[in-house]
Design a protein around this motif. Sequence first.
Motif, PDB file in Angstrom:
ATOM      1  N   PRO A  14       0.806  -1.233   0.000  1.00 17.42           N
ATOM      2  CA  PRO A  14       0.000   0.000   0.000  1.00 17.42           C
ATOM      3  C   PRO A  14       0.833   1.275   0.000  1.00 17.42           C
ATOM      4  N   PHE A  15       2.037   1.219   0.583  1.00 16.87           N
ATOM      5  CA  PHE A  15       2.865   2.418   0.679  1.00 16.87           C
ATOM      6  C   PHE A  15       3.649   2.703  -0.604  1.00 16.87           C
ATOM      7  N   GLN A  16       3.710   1.717  -1.505  1.00 15.31           N
ATOM      8  CA  GLN A  16       4.441   1.898  -2.758  1.00 15.31           C
ATOM      9  C   GLN A  16       3.546   2.374  -3.891  1.00 15.31           C
ATOM     10  N   ARG A  17       2.290   2.504  -3.653  1.00 14.66           N
ATOM     11  CA  ARG A  17       1.360   2.850  -4.721  1.00 14.66           C
ATOM     12  C   ARG A  17       1.323   4.355  -4.951  1.00 14.66           C
ATOM     13  N   THR A  18       0.785   4.732  -6.107  1.00 16.24           N
ATOM     14  CA  THR A  18       0.886   6.113  -6.587  1.00 16.24           C
ATOM     15  C   THR A  18       0.190   7.095  -5.656  1.00 16.24           C
ATOM     16  N   TYR A  19      -0.962   6.717  -5.166  1.00 15.46           N
ATOM     17  CA  TYR A  19      -1.775   7.659  -4.390  1.00 15.46           C
ATOM     18  C   TYR A  19      -1.775   7.314  -2.898  1.00 15.46           C
ATOM     19  N   ALA A  20      -0.636   6.817  -2.408  1.00 18.19           N
ATOM     20  CA  ALA A  20      -0.551   6.463  -0.989  1.00 18.19           C
ATOM     21  C   ALA A  20      -0.704   7.698  -0.096  1.00 18.19           C
ATOM     22  N   ALA A  21      -0.121   8.830  -0.519  1.00 23.13           N
ATOM     23  CA  ALA A  21      -0.218  10.056   0.283  1.00 23.13           C
ATOM     24  C   ALA A  21      -1.665  10.535   0.384  1.00 23.13           C
TER      25      ALA A  21
END
Length: 821
Positions: free
Chosen positions: A57-64
Amino acid sequence: MGESRGGGCCPPMDLMRSEPMQLVQLIIPVESAHLTVSYLGDLGLVQFKDLNSDKSPFQRTYAAQIKRCGEMARKVRFFKEQMSKAGVSPKIILEKGDDLDFDDLEVKLGDLEAELVEINANNDKLQRSYNELVEYKMVLQKAGEFFSYAHQSATAHHQEMESRQAGEDALEVPLLQEEKSVDSSKQVKLGFLTGLVPREKSMLFERILFRATRGNIFIRQSVVEEPVVDPVSGEKTEKNVFVVFYSGERAKSKILKICEAFGANRYPFSEDLGKQAQMMTEVSGKLAEINTTIDAGLGHRNNLLEIIADKFEQWNVKVRKEKAIYHTLNMLSLDVTKKCLVAEGWSPVFAANDIQDALQRGAVDSNSQVGSIFQVLRTKESPPTYFRTNKFTSAFQEIVDAYGIAKYQEANPGVYTIVTFPFLFAVMFGDWGHGICLLLATLYFIVREKKLSSQKLGDITEMTFGGRYVIFMMSLFSIFTGLIYNEFFSVPFPLFAPSAYDCRDTSCSEATTIGLIKVRDTYPFGVDPVWHGTRSELPFLNSLKMKMSILLGVAQMNLGIIMSYFNAKFFGIGVNIWFQFIPQMIFLNSLFGYLSVLIIIKWCTGSQADLYHVMIYMFLSPTDELGENQVFPYQKTVQLVLLLLALVSVPWMLLPKPFILKKQHETRHQGHSYAQLEETDDNSLQVETSEESHEHEEFEFSEIFVHQLIHTIEFVLGAVSNTASYLRLWALSLAHSELSSVFYEKVLLLAWGFNNVIILVVGIIVFIFATVGVLLVMETLSAFLHALRLHWVEFQNKFYEGDGYKFSPFSFALVSSEDDC
């Protein structure tokens, strides 16, 4: 499987087969991705595939953005908790919250949370000060009373001593004066501590103090009549005011540690009465000031919560939607240019135009220079199952789905369940009086469904409300079967015509059928009311309901086998038609279909043949003469032919199919049956059959043969056990009728016979509670569960595989119905 979704022009709903599905690929520019996915969420007809399953989940584009949405959701939950504590209800706003800017909403929620946290902190601080002052006031009152009483006692004692000294001998005066001077030089100043201790710990507190100081203390306690709010815990606690006198700093330090261990709150106190009065005045003044400040703070807090409540639902929906959108965007993959997002997902074929419209609107509304691309992909993956239902059919579909989700395009039992489920329930529950009670209760839910659907209901009430249309159909069929059984709370009524029978003379009575003669035409509908209450009632109804149960069971099992034919024909599996459907129909109808025909012939002709004897000796002695048990000419020959067909159908089911499958597998791998892909339009989807899906896998003949053997044995034994299982229709119908009769005769009529108003009222109350509790609740649940079992086991196992998976589209309608963000 959920109510119908989607806009635009849709084809009529087809409950028999699931909607044709297609795997689509969407290529969306990054700048329009958010708005486009939002429009697709409103449409609710695309089930996205996760193309980033290899990433955390932390490596995905919209994690922020997901993290921001989670923080906003936490703030919304915080507001909801605060409103719940303050008794403020969120306002239901009909307008949509799509016009809210996400960044502005984030700032606004942060400001409101900071203000609310500050108000709560100040209020908690003031409340703690207020509770401390209340305790301090209690200490001043109770300890002041003790010191005042001690001062009065000391003054009285001093006056008494002076009066005694005045009357003593003069010679003793110098000695006494000298002794007094010695005592005054040895006087020790005593210190004291005051405070409150929880009443439940007061005795232990006193005992520990005594042991720790070896008895060198003096303690007094006074009970506080009403519980006080503890400043530390904030809970109401019963407490005692204590005053401890001690000597020396060492004893003081021990007492302070013990007070801390027992949670005793200490407060300063003065021996001087004037200072006590001054402190009391100051404390009372501070209490009034703090109380006014707290009321003002609570008023400001309630005003702020009212402002939040006005927009809470709008903000809540907005945060949920944003979080769902970014979760979906995280399932999309970036292309090599990092300017477009690629999505793959399942959608119904009829929704293609709606999806393209949503893509176009997303590109236009976001001012994107590049439009989105929609294309259909070819795949061998099995699609999800999607049935478009409405509020009436959805509950029946859920009954089927609870057993298993239909395989893609498999025949759906739900379309027959709409009729067969409530009918089989009614066969067991048949009483038109009880059916009317169920109908009235269900009509309440149906008439008020709009209001009840927006309220939070209890678990049982919510489950009943969700199945309101199932219960509605059950009640209608119960009225129908109750009219057939001619039972109204177990009481028969000649509704359609007078009874066909009458007494031959005055010697016969209602308790016997001896002497009854047929004087009119046969009763036109249902059971003649003359049978109820007679000596022949139970044998007659037993025979009727048992034979009726067999007829219904054989009919429904035949329907299940016929459905397997339509499945095989739809999927193009000819081997299942010739070596599964045909032998199963022959086996079932050679035995139990024949029994059903005998039952109907016996009813029509009035034959006295013993059908038990006929069926048993059909197997044990098929060549013996039937004698008086013969129902029709050439019956013995027919029975021999049917028995031979039943015996032949067993190896017919068992042997050919595994060898044919083996031959087909060998042919495929010899390269003789490879065919070119035919040209199909973009909206078509090629789906493999269960046998063809394993063409590239190793073929295990032994495994296939064992599977077919198990299937054959299961069907042969199941034909007997399933038919016997339908006899539960007879058993539960009889039990329901007898229970209803017992409550009517042994409670209501018995109370009526006493000619006493009180006994009659008590009897009516007991009858009502017994009818509602046992017959309308327990019997309804029992009949429901038995009808459920007949559909799941006896009916659906003839054709229903139920190994598919449900179509779960990305939809804001589903997101908004969840409890948590």
